[in-house]
Design an enzyme around this catalytic site. Structure first.
Site, PDB file in Angstrom:
ATOM      1  N   TYR A  69       0.793  -1.304  -0.128  1.00 31.61           N
ATOM      2  CA  TYR A  69       0.026   0.049   0.089  1.00 31.61           C
ATOM      3  C   TYR A  69       0.888   1.318   0.010  1.00 31.61           C
ATOM      4  O   TYR A  69       1.874   1.208   0.886  1.00 31.61           O
ATOM      5  CB  TYR A  69      -1.186  -0.116   1.143  1.00 31.61           C
ATOM      6  CG  TYR A  69      -2.574  -0.186   0.773  1.00 31.61           C
ATOM      7  CD1 TYR A  69      -2.969   0.906   0.299  1.00 31.61           C
ATOM      8  CD2 TYR A  69      -3.321  -1.426   1.007  1.00 31.61           C
ATOM      9  CE1 TYR A  69      -4.254   0.784  -0.165  1.00 31.61           C
ATOM     10  CE2 TYR A  69      -4.317  -1.619   0.380  1.00 31.61           C
ATOM     11  CZ  TYR A  69      -4.992  -0.287   0.070  1.00 31.61           C
ATOM     12  OH  TYR A  69      -6.299  -0.406  -0.616  1.00 31.61           O
ATOM     13  N   GLU A  71      -0.459   4.867  -0.655  1.00 27.77           N
ATOM     14  CA  GLU A  71      -1.521   5.984  -0.561  1.00 27.77           C
ATOM     15  C   GLU A  71      -0.539   7.272  -0.455  1.00 27.77           C
ATOM     16  O   GLU A  71       0.496   7.244   0.637  1.00 27.77           O
ATOM     17  CB  GLU A  71      -2.536   5.970   0.286  1.00 27.77           C
ATOM     18  CG  GLU A  71      -3.541   4.812  -0.309  1.00 27.77           C
ATOM     19  CD  GLU A  71      -4.948   4.976   0.320  1.00 27.77           C
ATOM     20  OE1 GLU A  71      -4.974   5.947   0.926  1.00 27.77           O
ATOM     21  OE2 GLU A  71      -5.619   3.938   0.344  1.00 27.77           O
ATOM     22  N   ASP A 246      -6.897  14.514 -23.894  1.00 26.01           N
ATOM     23  CA  ASP A 246      -6.930  13.065 -23.664  1.00 26.01           C
ATOM     24  C   ASP A 246      -6.107  12.484 -25.046  1.00 26.01           C
ATOM     25  O   ASP A 246      -6.761  12.099 -26.011  1.00 26.01           O
ATOM     26  CB  ASP A 246      -8.283  12.796 -23.258  1.00 26.01           C
ATOM     27  CG  ASP A 246      -8.321  11.173 -23.213  1.00 26.01           C
ATOM     28  OD1 ASP A 246      -7.325  10.440 -23.241  1.00 26.01           O
ATOM     29  OD2 ASP A 246      -9.533  10.680 -23.022  1.00 26.01           O
ATOM     30  N   THR A 275      -3.524   6.690 -21.449  1.00 24.61           N
ATOM     31  CA  THR A 275      -3.303   5.665 -21.228  1.00 24.61           C
ATOM     32  C   THR A 275      -1.916   5.093 -21.338  1.00 24.61           C
ATOM     33  O   THR A 275      -1.312   5.901 -22.132  1.00 24.61           O
ATOM     34  CB  THR A 275      -4.380   4.406 -21.913  1.00 24.61           C
ATOM     35  OG1 THR A 275      -4.066   4.544 -23.363  1.00 24.61           O
ATOM     36  CG2 THR A 275      -5.886   4.814 -21.652  1.00 24.61           C
ATOM     37  N   LYS A 278      -2.076   1.419 -24.734  1.00 25.10           N
ATOM     38  CA  LYS A 278      -2.538   1.516 -26.332  1.00 25.10           C
ATOM     39  C   LYS A 278      -1.321   1.875 -27.282  1.00 25.10           C
ATOM     40  O   LYS A 278      -0.395   1.074 -27.087  1.00 25.10           O
ATOM     41  CB  LYS A 278      -3.509   2.631 -26.263  1.00 25.10           C
ATOM     42  CG  LYS A 278      -4.878   2.412 -25.740  1.00 25.10           C
ATOM     43  CD  LYS A 278      -5.905   3.386 -25.692  1.00 25.10           C
ATOM     44  CE  LYS A 278      -7.127   2.989 -24.991  1.00 25.10           C
ATOM     45  NZ  LYS A 278      -8.028   3.903 -25.150  1.00 25.10           N
ATOM     46  N   ARG A 284      -1.239  -1.805 -18.516  1.00 28.41           N
ATOM     47  CA  ARG A 284      -2.695  -1.427 -18.686  1.00 28.41           C
ATOM     48  C   ARG A 284      -2.573  -0.366 -17.358  1.00 28.41           C
ATOM     49  O   ARG A 284      -2.472  -0.838 -16.211  1.00 28.41           O
ATOM     50  CB  ARG A 284      -3.591  -2.433 -18.513  1.00 28.41           C
ATOM     51  CG  ARG A 284      -5.117  -2.253 -18.514  1.00 28.41           C
ATOM     52  CD  ARG A 284      -5.838  -3.422 -18.830  1.00 28.41           C
ATOM     53  NE  ARG A 284      -5.338  -3.732 -20.170  1.00 28.41           N
ATOM     54  CZ  ARG A 284      -5.876  -3.423 -21.345  1.00 28.41           C
ATOM     55  NH1 ARG A 284      -7.033  -2.415 -21.154  1.00 28.41           N
ATOM     56  NH2 ARG A 284      -5.621  -3.741 -22.323  1.00 28.41           N
TER      57      ARG A 284
END
Ligand SMILES: *Cc1c(COP(=O)(O)O)cnc(C)c1O
Length: 483
Positions: A69, A71, A246, A275, A278, A284
């Protein structure tokens, strides 16, 4: 596929051993994983948003970074023991800044949609919340009364967003009702010129002046042309909007310096979202680039929108961005664009109608109505023949967003396999062969159907055999042999 053909023996043994470990717990997952490789190797993947990441990128995702973790932000975590996560997150951000020439990079978003939602709230925080708190004379949000919270919510909500319409090639997250962006914003759309299919910047400027958006969104998933982001910024500045680009689809062409000058979004936009999986050929995931001005708001993506970052994916982003900084990646990106030209010309010379009559990016959008088919029928017939595409609306599509009249194809994946001009001309021939030999079917009551179709006898086998020849010449992950 130079950067995907690492030492074949090493990669083979890594995967064979990993699959053995997986099989010892759930053999069906190991079997499906093997089968997925076999299926991907055997199909002509023309889905414009897909690619094949390198073994180094894929292997990086399968580690114990997944267990941690983290954060918060680098050096400022809500959990102890994040020093190694700090290392990989810093590396990914540094590579992203250098690769794209950005002032700031945030690599925590888990996907493109997360990146957009994070960016929207960052822009709202920067443009609305900050000034509103100043005007209300509030130093600390904890001091807000319930009545003030009501006013702040009203100020944040119902902001105006102008994005490209879905049927012109925009994305769901650019303000469309089924997506939260269409619910949190008062949205409006710009389209393309009906005659040319191209973005009409004058019409866009007029609409922006009338609508006065807080955010102007540029970028697309199904537009086969380049966009002039300098002009987009001019329009945004004229109406006081934040320009968000984007680049989820075409980030690889930006990274590979195919899109430069006015076509490179990074020097022109306030905020760029993307992203990583792509055309950029990474793991991903998503990421955000921003100017210094917007950086502090974007940096609060966690806890504003996100929870714990996927540390194993951030590590893989660092590897992928390092790959994208090589000259080989620039060659790859140029090949993506060159191959799209060949594919478009090959389709047109065989009588196919294309939206905008061509392409100058990685996408080719076929209007299959000239074959008497819907996008749904064409997509299914092509899939029967082992050609993997997806149906897509064309501008002012008479068949709507479900059946559609278009087929979207793209070159990033097969270019990664090493397909060049000869192969893409052959691919055009295979596509046309299927479409010419497919007829629209009827419903059980004998009425015309938008879904059923009849593919001519033997066509699927013939096309599969011809694509197998092309695929065998350009193996996926050469040297990777599963036992
Ligand atoms: C693919 C895409 C996204 C969404 O990415 P996910 O990782 O699937 O969430 C967002 N915007 C555009 C323009 C895209 O093409």
């Amino acid at each position: 596929m130079s950067d995907n053909s690492l030492n074949g023996g090493l990669v083979s043994s890594a995967y064979n051993q990993a699959l053995e470990v997986i099989a010892s717990v759930e053999p069906r997952v190991a079997a499906a994983t093997r089968q997925e490789l076999a299926d991907q190797r055997a199909s002509l993947k023309l889905i414009a948003s897909e690619n094949y990441a390198s073994p180094a990128v894929l292997l990086t995702m399968g580690t114990w970074f997944s267990d941690k973790y983290a954060e918060g932000t680098v050096g400022h975590r809500f959990y102890a023991g994040c020093q190694n996560v700090d290392t990989v997150e810093s590396l990914a951000a540094e590579h992203a800044r250098e690769l794209f020439g950005a002032e700031y990079a945030y690599v925590q978003p888990h996907s493109g949609i997360d990146a957009n939602l994070t960016a929207y709230w960052a822009i709202l925080a920067h443009r609305v919340e900050g000034p509103w708190l100043t005007d209300a004379g509030v130093k600390n949000m904890n001091d807000l009364s319930e009545a003030d919270w009501e006013k702040l919510r009203a100020a944040l909500g119902n902001q105006r967003l102008l994005g490209m319409s879905l049927d012109a090639g925009g994305h769901l997250t650019h303000g469309f009702r089924p997506n939260i962006s269409g619910k949190m914003f008062h949205q409006n759309q710009y389209g393309t010129d009906p005659a040319t299919g191209l973005v009409d910047y004058d019409a866009l400027r007029a609409k922006a002046k009338e609508f006065k958006p807080l955010i102007l969104v540029a970028g697309y998933s199904a537009y086969p042309r380049r966009v002039n982001f300098a002009k987009m910024r001019e329009i945004a500045d004229e109406v006081g909007a934040t320009l968000m680009v984007d680049m989820a689809h075409f980030a690889g062409l930006v990274a590979g310096k195919v899109f430069t000058g006015d076509e490179d979004p990074v020097p022109h936009a306030h905020v760029v979202t993307s992203t990583s999986h792509k055309s950029l050929r990474g793991p991903r995931g998503g990421f955000i680039l921003a100017t210094e001005e917007y950086a502090p708001s974007v940096d609060r993506g966690c806890p504003m929108v996100l929870g714990g970052p996927l540390s194993h994916v951030m590590a893989a982003k660092a590897v992928a961005f390092a790959e994208a900084r090589t000259p080989e990646f620039q060659t790859y990106a140029q090949n993506i664009a060159d191959n799209a030209q060949t594919l478009a010309e090959g389709l047109m010379k065989r009588g196919t109608k294309l939206v905008t009559d061509g392409t100058d990016n990685h996408i080719v959008l076929l209007d299959v109505s000239s074959f008497g088919l819907t996008g749904r029928q064409a997509e299914s017939a092509l899939l029967d023949a082992g050609v993997v595409t997806n149906r897509n609306s064309v501008p002012a599509d008479p068949n709507g967003a479900w059946y559609t009249s278009g087929i979207r194809v793209g070159t990033p994946a097969l270019t990664s396999r090493g397909f060049g001009a000869d192969e893409f001309d052959a691919v055009a021939d295979l596509i046309v062969e299927v479409l010419q030999n497919t007829q629209a079917g009827t419903t059980s009551a004998g009425a015309p159907s938008k879904a059923s179709y009849v593919l001519g006898d033997g066509v699927a086998d013939k096309v599969r055999a011809r694509s197998a020849e092309l695929l065998d010449k350009h193996p996926l992950y050469p040297g990777l042999d599963l036992a």
